[in-house]
Design a protein around this motif. Structure first.
Motif, PDB file in Angstrom:
ATOM      1  N   GLY A 216      -1.249  53.366  50.997  1.00  0.00           N
ATOM      2  CA  GLY A 216       0.178  53.184  50.768  1.00  0.00           C
ATOM      3  C   GLY A 216       0.992  53.436  52.022  1.00  0.00           C
ATOM      4  O   GLY A 216       2.209  53.609  51.963  1.00  0.00           O
ATOM      5  N   SER A 217       0.328  53.446  53.161  1.00  0.00           N
ATOM      6  CA  SER A 217       0.970  53.777  54.432  1.00  0.00           C
ATOM      7  C   SER A 217       0.498  52.808  55.509  1.00  0.00           C
ATOM      8  O   SER A 217      -0.624  52.295  55.475  1.00  0.00           O
ATOM      9  CB  SER A 217       0.620  55.212  54.841  1.00  0.00           C
ATOM     10  OG  SER A 217       1.039  55.486  56.172  1.00  0.00           O
ATOM     11  N   VAL A 218       1.354  52.571  56.493  1.00  0.00           N
ATOM     12  CA  VAL A 218       1.002  51.688  57.597  1.00  0.00           C
ATOM     13  C   VAL A 218       0.251  52.421  58.704  1.00  0.00           C
ATOM     14  O   VAL A 218      -0.379  51.793  59.568  1.00  0.00           O
ATOM     15  CB  VAL A 218       2.288  51.025  58.168  1.00  0.00           C
ATOM     16  CG1 VAL A 218       3.074  52.008  59.018  1.00  0.00           C
ATOM     17  CG2 VAL A 218       1.964  49.773  58.962  1.00  0.00           C
ATOM     18  N   TRP A 219       0.253  53.765  58.688  1.00  0.00           N
ATOM     19  CA  TRP A 219      -0.281  54.527  59.813  1.00  0.00           C
ATOM     20  C   TRP A 219      -1.791  54.372  60.036  1.00  0.00           C
ATOM     21  O   TRP A 219      -2.224  54.291  61.193  1.00  0.00           O
ATOM     22  CB  TRP A 219       0.118  55.991  59.695  1.00  0.00           C
ATOM     23  CG  TRP A 219       1.574  56.168  59.960  1.00  0.00           C
ATOM     24  CD1 TRP A 219       2.560  56.409  59.055  1.00  0.00           C
ATOM     25  CD2 TRP A 219       2.225  56.040  61.232  1.00  0.00           C
ATOM     26  NE1 TRP A 219       3.790  56.443  59.672  1.00  0.00           N
ATOM     27  CE2 TRP A 219       3.616  56.223  61.012  1.00  0.00           C
ATOM     28  CE3 TRP A 219       1.784  55.791  62.521  1.00  0.00           C
ATOM     29  CZ2 TRP A 219       4.544  56.170  62.042  1.00  0.00           C
ATOM     30  CZ3 TRP A 219       2.717  55.742  63.545  1.00  0.00           C
ATOM     31  CH2 TRP A 219       4.065  55.926  63.309  1.00  0.00           C
ATOM     32  N   PRO A 220      -2.629  54.313  59.005  1.00  0.00           N
ATOM     33  CA  PRO A 220      -4.047  54.034  59.298  1.00  0.00           C
ATOM     34  C   PRO A 220      -4.253  52.685  59.978  1.00  0.00           C
ATOM     35  O   PRO A 220      -5.136  52.549  60.834  1.00  0.00           O
ATOM     36  CB  PRO A 220      -4.698  54.067  57.904  1.00  0.00           C
ATOM     37  CG  PRO A 220      -3.808  54.945  57.091  1.00  0.00           C
ATOM     38  CD  PRO A 220      -2.427  54.643  57.584  1.00  0.00           C
ATOM     39  N   CYS A 221      -3.431  51.699  59.628  1.00  0.00           N
ATOM     40  CA  CYS A 221      -3.516  50.384  60.267  1.00  0.00           C
ATOM     41  C   CYS A 221      -3.110  50.460  61.733  1.00  0.00           C
ATOM     42  O   CYS A 221      -3.730  49.831  62.596  1.00  0.00           O
ATOM     43  CB  CYS A 221      -2.626  49.380  59.543  1.00  0.00           C
ATOM     44  SG  CYS A 221      -2.857  49.299  57.765  1.00  0.00           S
TER      45      CYS A 221
END
Length: 299
Positions: A216-221
């Protein structure tokens, strides 16, 4: 999330328009890879998807909290899981790039240059793992806020997970056209690099898409994207200078990488399923659509 066709049009026009604007330098000067003009254009281009999101938010008159919520800029509804996914993306992407290189060497598609020695080998790997990855994070964020942060949820919400992920990857790859048509990333392939890179973006985009929906987050991407770019540079230091590899077949961006990415994506989606609405953070503030104007009354 209400998906509007006009939003997609505004986003794509700004992202693609600015990418071609920033890439005019190598085209006007007829510069090809390798070139400082091409590298500079690539740096500026990586900011354009975020600029497209900001342009869209100005166009829709949205607030900053709504922007943060819709692009997955927080850590999602399960922050601890997201942190672990960030760590997995950081080290897992590094391992993947080196695995693809190793498989290519074993298959005879590439040669490993042992002349650097153990000390330099360890130093280059550590520099890519830490220094280059951290240095690339802001530029990776510039892309991912647009592609996985905003665009992917729009497409999966409208068309479903499978089509949405593939479409995001295709758009991502086509956005690179100003550079890939000049042989960027695959200088030996010339303009054919454009088609090859689209395929790479689709396969890598499946893994990035899973990270986005799972967390649900863009940070791992963002971290995975930065690590991919950093180790792509690091692994190039070990290729043989005498024998050039087949860029279509070898490495993380060739057929070897495509097969490994497809296997990884299949494992992730089968063992840890996601749904099209998994981008949404239930703890994020609701995005309020503007109220419709009242209907005119008869006089």
């Amino acid at each position: 999330m209400i998906v509007r066709r006009n939003d997609l049009v505004v986003f794509l026009v700004v992202a693609f328009g600015l990418s071609w604007l920033f890439a005019l330098w190598p085209w006007i000067g007829n510069k090809k890879v390798p070139s400082v003009f091409v590298s500079s254009a690539a740096v500026w281009m990586m900011l354009t998807p975020t600029l497209a999101v900001l342009a869209l938010w100005w166009y829709r008159r949205r607030s900053m909290p709504e922007l943060v919520a819709e692009t997955g800029s927080r850590l999602g509804s399960r922050p601890r899981q997201t942190v672990w996914l960030i760590v997995a993306a950081w080290f897992g992407t590094a391992a993947f790039v080196w695995l693809a290189f190793g498989v290519s060497v074993l298959l005879g598609m590439n040669e490993f240059d042992f002349s650097l020695g153990v000390d330099w080998t360890v130093l280059i790997i550590l520099e890519a793992l830490v220094g280059s990855t951290l240095a690339t994070l802001p530029l990776a964020l510039g892309e991912e806020l647009g592609w996985r942060g905003w665009l992917q949820p729009q497409l999966t919400g409208r068309f479903g997970v499978a089509f949405g992920l593939v479409a995001t990857g295709v758009i991502w790859g086509l956005w690179h056209l100003p550079l890939t048509l000049r042989g960027y990333n695959y200088p030996e392939l010339g303009a054919w690099a454009a088609a090859v890179f689209v395929v790479t973006c689709v396969f890598f985009g499946l893994v990035l898409g899973w990270l986005r929906m799972r967390s649900g987050s863009v940070w791992p991407c963002v971290v995975a994207h930065a690590a991919w770019n950093a180790h792509a540079i690091g692994v190039s230091a070990f290729g043989s200078l005498d024998e050039k590899p087949n860029q279509l077949l070898s490495g993380h961006g060739g057929v070897v990488g495509w097969v490994l990415l497809a296997l990884l994506a299949a494992i992730l989606f089968l063992l840890f399923p996601v749904r099209g609405n998994d981008h949404t953070d239930p703890n994020a503030p609701a995005i309020q659509e503007p109220a419709a104007p009242p209907a005119p009354t008869a006089s």
